[in-house]
Design a protein around this motif. Structure first.
Motif, mmCIF file in Angstrom:
data_model
loop_
_atom_site.group_PDB
_atom_site.id
_atom_site.type_symbol
_atom_site.label_atom_id
_atom_site.label_comp_id
_atom_site.label_asym_id
_atom_site.label_seq_id
_atom_site.Cartn_x
_atom_site.Cartn_y
_atom_site.Cartn_z
ATOM 1 N N ARG A 45 0.869 -1.184 0.000
ATOM 2 C CA ARG A 45 0.000 0.000 0.000
ATOM 3 C C ARG A 45 0.901 1.228 0.000
ATOM 4 N N ALA A 46 1.261 1.699 -1.193
ATOM 5 C CA ALA A 46 2.188 2.831 -1.300
ATOM 6 C C ALA A 46 1.552 4.092 -0.729
ATOM 7 N N VAL A 47 0.225 4.231 -0.916
ATOM 8 C CA VAL A 47 -0.556 5.299 -0.286
ATOM 9 C C VAL A 47 -1.705 4.605 0.421
ATOM 10 N N ASP A 48 -1.871 4.915 1.702
ATOM 11 C CA ASP A 48 -2.760 4.105 2.531
ATOM 12 C C ASP A 48 -3.750 4.996 3.286
ATOM 13 N N ASP A 49 -4.962 5.104 2.763
ATOM 14 C CA ASP A 49 -6.065 5.766 3.478
ATOM 15 C C ASP A 49 -5.741 7.238 3.788
ATOM 16 N N VAL A 50 -5.328 7.952 2.769
ATOM 17 C CA VAL A 50 -4.945 9.357 2.962
ATOM 18 C C VAL A 50 -6.152 10.270 2.758
ATOM 19 N N SER A 51 -6.388 11.118 3.734
ATOM 20 C CA SER A 51 -7.443 12.128 3.644
ATOM 21 C C SER A 51 -6.828 13.498 3.916
ATOM 22 N N LEU A 52 -7.155 14.445 3.071
ATOM 23 C CA LEU A 52 -6.716 15.817 3.331
ATOM 24 C C LEU A 52 -7.533 16.784 2.500
ATOM 25 N N VAL A 53 -7.554 18.042 2.971
ATOM 26 C CA VAL A 53 -8.302 19.103 2.291
ATOM 27 C C VAL A 53 -7.344 20.249 2.005
ATOM 28 N N VAL A 54 -7.309 20.688 0.738
ATOM 29 C CA VAL A 54 -6.530 21.873 0.360
ATOM 30 C C VAL A 54 -7.532 22.939 -0.082
ATOM 31 N N ALA A 55 -7.540 24.063 0.610
ATOM 32 C CA ALA A 55 -8.492 25.129 0.286
ATOM 33 C C ALA A 55 -8.088 25.835 -1.013
#
Ligand code: ATP
Length: 274
Positions: A45-55
């Motif tokens: 899992r190179a990227v695993d469950d990533v959450s983020l917000v960029v305004a």
């Protein structure tokens, strides 16, 4: 890691933003919203469950040691390697299933770690092709009005990335730093709404790094960018928020000063385990 030594000892260990879930409710002013984005390569899992917000208008850095999953995250956002789970919203629209080109048409751009310039063409011609490539009239090369608008846009970009004085030089004759400036100019073609910069300072001299900081701090206020950068001196100076990744996951979000003084982040950048 280029600038480990610039991380000062923490004034105190403290917890920065929580890693799980978008930090706040979705708003129409959000440029980019990732929810549970995962990218697997076989069992990894190179990227695993990533959450983020960029305004909208926000400038964000993604930090992390080699192999943390930063470039894979960029590839998921652009659609070069779409996520295997999770959703990506761009200005409120779910783009998870869209092709890379459709995302470009919606105003998403990126630069790459390796150069994609046409080395035998001039600086101006590289920018002109970038402008034409994202234009609605990109197939009508012979229409004078479209050509005129593209030439004006090309001149604007030349000035914005401070390369007007070498506009007619072939790319092959440019210094490395000038080539990176040109790549930024090409990403700016067509008035993007968000640019992903992948290690723009790699291989630059100190003078070229200063030029890069000037460029990154003079980006349009309404435009967002997300920056992967190992040089913390640069990354922490040109953004308002930072996300730190480790082993494919978000370790924490915070302001540059919170991240700079965070003991856990320091441990990772020093090569330690946490
Ligand atoms: N196409 C691929 N196929 C298989 N594994 C991959 C692929 N791309 C990336 N990986 C693996 O995913 C993990 C994350 O890699 P990634 O390049 O995203 O890290 P990074 O944080 O950008 O590292 P760096 O700072 O060195 O560029 C690594 O273990 C890498 O080997």
């Amino acid at each position: 890691m280029a600038s480990i030594s610039t991380l000062r000892p923490p004034a105190r260990a403290h917890t920065v933003g929580a890693p799980a879930g978008p930090a706040r409710p979705l708003a129409s002013s959000d440029a980019l919203v990732l929810e549970g984005v995962t990218r697997s390569f076989g069992a990894l899992r190179a990227v695993d469950d990533v959450s983020l917000v960029v305004a909208a208008g926000e400038k964000r850095a993604i930090l992390g040691a080699n192999g943390a999953g930063k470039t894979t995250l960029f590839n998921a956002i652009t659609g070069d390697f779409p996520p295997t789970a999770g959703t990506i919203r761009f200005f409120g629209e779910d783009v998870t299933e869209l092709s890379p080109f459709e995302r470009i048409r919606k105003g998403l751009r990126r630069t790459y770690q390796s150069s994609l310039l046409f080395r035998d063409l001039s600086v101006r011609d590289n920018l002109f092709l970038a402008v034409r490539g994202v234009s609605n009239n990109r197939y009508s090369f012979l229409r004078p009005s479209a050509r005129h608008a593209s030439r004006a846009a090309t001149q604007d970009l030349l000035e914005r990335v401070r390369l007007a004085h070498i506009a007619d030089e072939p790319v092959s004759s440019l210094a490395h730093g000038q080539q990176r400036q040109l790549e930024i100019g090409m990403a700016l073609a067509g008035a993007p709404r968000l640019i992903l910069f992948d290690e723009p300072a790699a291989g630059l001299s100190p003078a070229e790094r200063r030029e890069l900081v000037l460029l990154l701090t003079s980006m349009p206020a309404h435009m967002s960018f997300v920056l992967i950068e190992h040089d913390l001196d640069i990354a922490l100076r040109v953004v308002e928020k930072v996300t730190v990744m480790h082993n494919g996951r978000v370790l924490k979000h915070g302001t540059p000063s919170e991240i700079e003084n965070d003991a856990q982040v320091q441990a990772i950048y020093m090569g330690g385990k946490h």
